[in-house]
Write an enzyme that holds these catalytic residues in place. Structure first.
Site, mmCIF file in Angstrom:
data_model
loop_
_atom_site.group_PDB
_atom_site.id
_atom_site.type_symbol
_atom_site.label_atom_id
_atom_site.label_comp_id
_atom_site.label_asym_id
_atom_site.label_seq_id
_atom_site.Cartn_x
_atom_site.Cartn_y
_atom_site.Cartn_z
ATOM 1 N N LYS A 21 66.759 131.821 12.006
ATOM 2 C CA LYS A 21 66.551 131.280 10.650
ATOM 3 C C LYS A 21 65.071 131.414 10.318
ATOM 4 O O LYS A 21 64.323 130.432 10.380
ATOM 5 C CB LYS A 21 66.861 129.775 10.650
ATOM 6 C CG LYS A 21 68.268 129.359 10.371
ATOM 7 C CD LYS A 21 68.263 127.826 10.128
ATOM 8 C CE LYS A 21 69.512 127.182 10.632
ATOM 9 N NZ LYS A 21 69.469 125.698 10.561
ATOM 10 N N ASP A 77 76.251 122.818 17.868
ATOM 11 C CA ASP A 77 76.861 121.522 17.577
ATOM 12 C C ASP A 77 76.224 120.811 16.400
ATOM 13 O O ASP A 77 75.114 121.140 15.980
ATOM 14 C CB ASP A 77 76.703 120.599 18.790
ATOM 15 C CG ASP A 77 75.264 120.093 18.940
ATOM 16 O OD1 ASP A 77 74.335 120.929 18.912
ATOM 17 O OD2 ASP A 77 75.066 118.869 19.045
ATOM 18 N N GLU A 92 68.901 131.962 23.802
ATOM 19 C CA GLU A 92 68.962 130.767 22.956
ATOM 20 C C GLU A 92 70.040 130.948 21.884
ATOM 21 O O GLU A 92 70.398 132.075 21.534
ATOM 22 C CB GLU A 92 67.558 130.578 22.363
ATOM 23 C CG GLU A 92 67.249 129.357 21.567
ATOM 24 C CD GLU A 92 67.689 128.011 22.074
ATOM 25 O OE1 GLU A 92 68.867 127.844 22.415
ATOM 26 O OE2 GLU A 92 66.848 127.086 22.041
ATOM 27 N N ASP A 93 70.576 129.844 21.392
ATOM 28 C CA ASP A 93 71.594 129.939 20.342
ATOM 29 C C ASP A 93 70.986 130.263 18.987
ATOM 30 O O ASP A 93 71.481 131.115 18.253
ATOM 31 C CB ASP A 93 72.436 128.647 20.268
ATOM 32 C CG ASP A 93 71.588 127.375 20.154
ATOM 33 O OD1 ASP A 93 70.345 127.462 20.166
ATOM 34 O OD2 ASP A 93 72.184 126.287 20.060
ATOM 35 N N ASP A 151 64.972 128.136 14.974
ATOM 36 C CA ASP A 151 64.823 127.447 13.698
ATOM 37 C C ASP A 151 63.316 127.291 13.441
ATOM 38 O O ASP A 151 62.671 128.242 13.000
ATOM 39 C CB ASP A 151 65.566 126.110 13.831
ATOM 40 C CG ASP A 151 65.704 125.343 12.546
ATOM 41 O OD1 ASP A 151 66.036 125.937 11.528
ATOM 42 O OD2 ASP A 151 65.470 124.115 12.568
HETATM 43 P P1 IMP Z 1 63.703 124.857 16.907
HETATM 44 O O1 IMP Z 1 62.909 124.273 18.029
HETATM 45 O O2 IMP Z 1 63.441 124.142 15.608
HETATM 46 O O3 IMP Z 1 63.588 126.347 16.780
HETATM 47 O O4 IMP Z 1 65.189 124.435 17.166
HETATM 48 C C1 IMP Z 1 66.016 125.105 17.961
HETATM 49 C C2 IMP Z 1 67.200 124.236 18.321
HETATM 50 O O5 IMP Z 1 67.634 123.429 17.232
HETATM 51 C C3 IMP Z 1 68.372 125.119 18.637
HETATM 52 O O6 IMP Z 1 68.396 125.441 19.987
HETATM 53 C C4 IMP Z 1 69.551 124.273 18.226
HETATM 54 O O7 IMP Z 1 69.945 123.458 19.298
HETATM 55 C C5 IMP Z 1 69.033 123.400 17.116
HETATM 56 N N1 IMP Z 1 69.424 123.925 15.787
HETATM 57 C C6 IMP Z 1 68.633 124.488 14.842
HETATM 58 N N2 IMP Z 1 69.326 124.846 13.765
HETATM 59 C C7 IMP Z 1 70.611 124.535 14.029
HETATM 60 C C8 IMP Z 1 71.850 124.698 13.284
HETATM 61 O O8 IMP Z 1 71.921 125.220 12.157
HETATM 62 N N3 IMP Z 1 72.975 124.242 13.908
HETATM 63 C C9 IMP Z 1 72.980 123.674 15.140
HETATM 64 N N4 IMP Z 1 71.858 123.523 15.864
HETATM 65 C C10 IMP Z 1 70.683 123.935 15.317
HETATM 66 MG MG MG Z 2 69.851 124.663 21.451
#
Ligand code: IMP
Ligand code: MG
Length: 187
Positions: A136, A164, A104-105, A108
């Site tokens: 994060k 992005d 995964e990138d 969050d």
């Molecule tokens: P989560 O489900 O909230 O952990 O979100 C993960 C996804 O949100 C990642 O795979 C990203 O595509 C997107 N994302 C979260 N933070 C960022 C950021 O700072 N920049 C770009 N994409 C983000």
């Molecule tokens: Mg993503």
């Protein structure tokens, strides 16, 4: 670091240069090579954000391996997670009995990966680990073990190296903090 492209004007700062990214990815590849000796893992790229990291990472792993791709969506055009995760593209092959590494990138809230972890373990993967470029931890909303992470970052919205904002900036070779004026009109 390359600052010639116009897109760099939208960044407040550069967080990691392409050289720092390459060094971290190389180190992670070596760690995975060590941890998976004698195994043939399946690496799953979570599209689209992880794509750039993924193609660099697999070339730093000195093992036989397979790759597959999955696309999920939770963000839309916003910088805040909707909390809802939807599968947009599924894997091509079965992962029954396989050692899976989800790539995964960024982690969050953790919603995307906790959904994926549940889904993939439910399909009978014999092991599953998570490898992320960025983490994060301050924004976590669900409990999630991240097995491999290259960098822990503060709570800022970052772009580049695959990440992005509204589908733009993925081709920046460095990772930078997007200037809030770019998404100031978001509600
Ligand atoms: P989560 O489900 O909230 O952990 O979100 C993960 C996804 O949100 C990642 O795979 C990203 O595509 C997107 N994302 C979260 N933070 C960022 C950021 O700072 N920049 C770009 N994409 C983000
Ligand atoms: Mg993503």
């Amino acid at each position: 670091m390359e600052k010639t492209r116009a897109m760099y004007n939208d960044l407040d700062s550069i967080l990691y240069t392409r050289d720092e990214l390459a060094a971290a990815v190389k180190q992670l590849g070596q760690q995975i090579t060590k941890d998976y000796q004698g195994k043939k893992p399946v690496l799953i790229c979570i599209l689209k954000g992880a794509s750039v990291f993924f193609v660099d990472l697999i070339r730093e792993i000195d093992l036989p391996l397979e790759i597959d791709f999955m696309a999920v969506s939770s963000y839309g055009a916003s910088t805040k997670s909707s909390g809802e995760v939807k599968m947009v593209k599924d894997l091509d092959r079965s992962i029954l009995g396989r050692d899976v590494i989800v790539v995964e990138d960024i982690v969050d809230s953790g919603m995307t990966l906790s959904f994926l972890k549940r889904t993939l373990l439910g399909r009978g993967a014999s092991s599953l680990r998570i490898a992320t470029l960025l983490d994060k931890p301050a924004r976590r909303r669900v409990e999630l073990t991240v097995d491999y992470s290259c960098f822990e970052i503060p709570d800022a919205f970052v772009v580049g190296y695959g990440l992005d904002y509204n589908e733009t900036y993925r081709n920046l070779p460095d990772i930078g903090v997007l200037s809030p004026r770019i998404y100031a009109n978001e509600n």
